[in-house]
Design a protein around this motif. Sequence first.
Motif, PDB file in Angstrom:
ATOM      1  N   TYR A  68    -132.917 110.967  11.566  1.00 50.72           N
ATOM      2  CA  TYR A  68    -133.961 110.385  10.823  1.00 50.72           C
ATOM      3  C   TYR A  68    -135.487 110.881  11.223  1.00 50.72           C
ATOM      4  O   TYR A  68    -136.266 111.050  10.498  1.00 50.72           O
ATOM      5  N   THR A  69    -135.536 110.659  12.631  1.00 51.40           N
ATOM      6  CA  THR A  69    -136.747 110.944  13.385  1.00 51.40           C
ATOM      7  C   THR A  69    -137.035 112.350  12.886  1.00 51.40           C
ATOM      8  O   THR A  69    -138.408 112.614  12.740  1.00 51.40           O
ATOM      9  N   THR A  70    -136.447 113.518  12.736  1.00 49.55           N
ATOM     10  CA  THR A  70    -136.573 114.742  12.383  1.00 49.55           C
ATOM     11  C   THR A  70    -137.334 114.657  11.103  1.00 49.55           C
ATOM     12  O   THR A  70    -138.293 115.445  10.614  1.00 49.55           O
ATOM     13  N   VAL A  71    -136.708 114.167   9.943  1.00 48.00           N
ATOM     14  CA  VAL A  71    -137.267 113.922   8.782  1.00 48.00           C
ATOM     15  C   VAL A  71    -138.662 113.209   8.605  1.00 48.00           C
ATOM     16  O   VAL A  71    -139.537 113.566   7.880  1.00 48.00           O
ATOM     17  N   MET A  72    -138.781 112.135   9.350  1.00 42.27           N
ATOM     18  CA  MET A  72    -139.880 111.568   9.458  1.00 42.27           C
ATOM     19  C   MET A  72    -140.994 112.449   9.993  1.00 42.27           C
ATOM     20  O   MET A  72    -142.217 112.389   9.344  1.00 42.27           O
ATOM     21  N   THR A  73    -140.791 113.159  10.857  1.00 45.86           N
ATOM     22  CA  THR A  73    -141.731 113.804  11.430  1.00 45.86           C
ATOM     23  C   THR A  73    -142.281 114.939  10.612  1.00 45.86           C
ATOM     24  O   THR A  73    -143.446 115.303  10.350  1.00 45.86           O
ATOM     25  N   VAL A  74    -141.238 115.640   9.655  1.00 43.41           N
ATOM     26  CA  VAL A  74    -141.399 116.669   8.891  1.00 43.41           C
ATOM     27  C   VAL A  74    -142.283 116.077   7.578  1.00 43.41           C
ATOM     28  O   VAL A  74    -143.281 116.553   7.250  1.00 43.41           O
ATOM     29  N   MET A  75    -142.078 114.801   7.228  1.00 44.37           N
ATOM     30  CA  MET A  75    -142.750 114.166   6.090  1.00 44.37           C
ATOM     31  C   MET A  75    -144.059 113.736   6.569  1.00 44.37           C
ATOM     32  O   MET A  75    -145.259 113.937   5.786  1.00 44.37           O
ATOM     33  N   ASP A  76    -144.339 113.438   7.798  1.00 43.13           N
ATOM     34  CA  ASP A  76    -145.636 113.154   8.365  1.00 43.13           C
ATOM     35  C   ASP A  76    -146.437 114.332   8.414  1.00 43.13           C
ATOM     36  O   ASP A  76    -147.619 114.330   8.300  1.00 43.13           O
ATOM     37  N   ASN A  77    -145.809 115.497   8.864  1.00 38.90           N
ATOM     38  CA  ASN A  77    -146.674 116.834   8.951  1.00 38.90           C
ATOM     39  C   ASN A  77    -147.034 117.270   7.434  1.00 38.90           C
ATOM     40  O   ASN A  77    -148.003 117.592   7.256  1.00 38.90           O
ATOM     41  N   LEU A  78    -145.936 117.024   6.576  1.00 37.41           N
ATOM     42  CA  LEU A  78    -146.471 117.337   5.061  1.00 37.41           C
ATOM     43  C   LEU A  78    -147.543 116.681   4.657  1.00 37.41           C
ATOM     44  O   LEU A  78    -148.451 117.106   3.958  1.00 37.41           O
ATOM     45  N   HIS A  79    -147.758 115.376   5.335  1.00 41.56           N
ATOM     46  CA  HIS A  79    -148.726 114.211   4.934  1.00 41.56           C
ATOM     47  C   HIS A  79    -150.220 114.967   5.621  1.00 41.56           C
ATOM     48  O   HIS A  79    -151.030 115.218   4.890  1.00 41.56           O
ATOM     49  N   GLN A  80    -149.948 115.219   6.764  1.00 43.52           N
ATOM     50  CA  GLN A  80    -151.159 115.770   7.534  1.00 43.52           C
ATOM     51  C   GLN A  80    -151.564 117.216   6.662  1.00 43.52           C
ATOM     52  O   GLN A  80    -152.620 117.486   6.896  1.00 43.52           O
ATOM     53  N   LYS A  81    -150.667 117.999   6.288  1.00 39.68           N
ATOM     54  CA  LYS A  81    -151.137 119.143   5.659  1.00 39.68           C
ATOM     55  C   LYS A  81    -151.644 119.129   4.199  1.00 39.68           C
ATOM     56  O   LYS A  81    -152.006 119.939   3.702  1.00 39.68           O
ATOM     57  N   GLY A  82    -151.635 117.753   3.835  1.00 43.99           N
ATOM     58  CA  GLY A  82    -152.074 117.548   2.352  1.00 43.99           C
ATOM     59  C   GLY A  82    -150.914 117.745   1.374  1.00 43.99           C
ATOM     60  O   GLY A  82    -151.315 117.972   0.082  1.00 43.99           O
ATOM     61  N   TRP A  83    -149.789 118.022   1.524  1.00 41.75           N
ATOM     62  CA  TRP A  83    -148.663 118.450   0.564  1.00 41.75           C
ATOM     63  C   TRP A  83    -148.184 117.029  -0.214  1.00 41.75           C
ATOM     64  O   TRP A  83    -147.870 116.956  -1.373  1.00 41.75           O
ATOM     65  N   VAL A  84    -148.272 115.844   0.557  1.00 43.81           N
ATOM     66  CA  VAL A  84    -147.878 114.599   0.022  1.00 43.81           C
ATOM     67  C   VAL A  84    -148.849 113.647   0.433  1.00 43.81           C
ATOM     68  O   VAL A  84    -149.536 113.772   1.443  1.00 43.81           O
ATOM     69  N   ARG A  85    -148.964 112.543  -0.453  1.00 38.00           N
ATOM     70  CA  ARG A  85    -149.826 111.440   0.035  1.00 38.00           C
ATOM     71  C   ARG A  85    -148.753 110.257   0.367  1.00 38.00           C
ATOM     72  O   ARG A  85    -147.576 110.691  -0.094  1.00 38.00           O
ATOM     73  N   ARG A  86    -149.180 109.386   1.002  1.00 39.12           N
ATOM     74  CA  ARG A  86    -148.291 108.232   1.423  1.00 39.12           C
ATOM     75  C   ARG A  86    -148.894 106.718   1.217  1.00 39.12           C
ATOM     76  O   ARG A  86    -149.981 107.007   1.523  1.00 39.12           O
ATOM     77  N   GLU A  87    -148.164 105.761   0.907  1.00 41.98           N
ATOM     78  CA  GLU A  87    -148.668 104.466   0.808  1.00 41.98           C
ATOM     79  C   GLU A  87    -147.490 103.600   1.291  1.00 41.98           C
ATOM     80  O   GLU A  87    -146.494 103.625   1.548  1.00 41.98           O
ATOM     81  N   ALA A  88    -148.396 102.571   2.190  1.00 35.66           N
ATOM     82  CA  ALA A  88    -147.274 101.661   2.817  1.00 35.66           C
ATOM     83  C   ALA A  88    -146.449 100.623   2.121  1.00 35.66           C
ATOM     84  O   ALA A  88    -146.906 100.633   1.163  1.00 35.66           O
ATOM     85  N   GLU A  89    -145.360 100.659   2.252  1.00 39.49           N
ATOM     86  CA  GLU A  89    -144.254  99.644   1.819  1.00 39.49           C
ATOM     87  C   GLU A  89    -143.537  99.045   2.869  1.00 39.49           C
ATOM     88  O   GLU A  89    -142.565  99.492   3.320  1.00 39.49           O
ATOM     89  N   GLY A  90    -144.131  97.563   3.556  1.00 38.83           N
ATOM     90  CA  GLY A  90    -143.551  97.133   4.522  1.00 38.83           C
ATOM     91  C   GLY A  90    -143.776  97.717   5.675  1.00 38.83           C
ATOM     92  O   GLY A  90    -144.896  98.169   5.917  1.00 38.83           O
TER      93      GLY A  90
END
Length: 170
Positions: free
Chosen positions: A40-62
């Motif tokens: 899980y932490t690997t996927v979370m890190t990759v998705m955070d990196n993609l967010h930092q690089k501007g590939w995805v945006r994120r919105e908090a949900e809970g």
Amino acid sequence: MPRPLGELEDAVMTRVWQWNRPVTVREVLEDLQQERSIAYTTVMTVMDNLHQKGWVRREAEGRAYRYTAVSTRAAYSAALMNEAWSTSDNPAAALVAFFGMMSAEQREALRDAIRIVQHDEESSPDSGTSTEGAAEAAAASPPPEAAPEAPPGTTPAEGDAAGRRPGPGR
């Protein structure tokens, strides 16, 4: 021009692009685990990196985030092709060599794309070179209601090429 995605970044973005909806780390993790052992932490890190690089945006949900693609797979591929072409010292020769590598089906898709772009240019009120209509027509899928902004040199999100919106189980 964005740098090419790494293998795991591409695997994650493939799901985000295919599903064409906000996704959680858990959803991506569960789908990736069908192919490989991954934490899980690997996927979370990759998705955070993609967010930092501007590939995805994120919105908090809970206590979690929902991630949405900022651009499309087609726009990413086009940006990579454009970068490769623009670095050539002989762009015409590079195009000829590239077309020579294409299958008959790929050349037909190229002809279709050129027809779409030419039609858009002819029907454009400002006679500009709009490719947004071409991308939408080529995708054969309506854009999502709230399309995210695309990075420079890309087009807005428009769904997958077949108009499908598969979920985590595909």
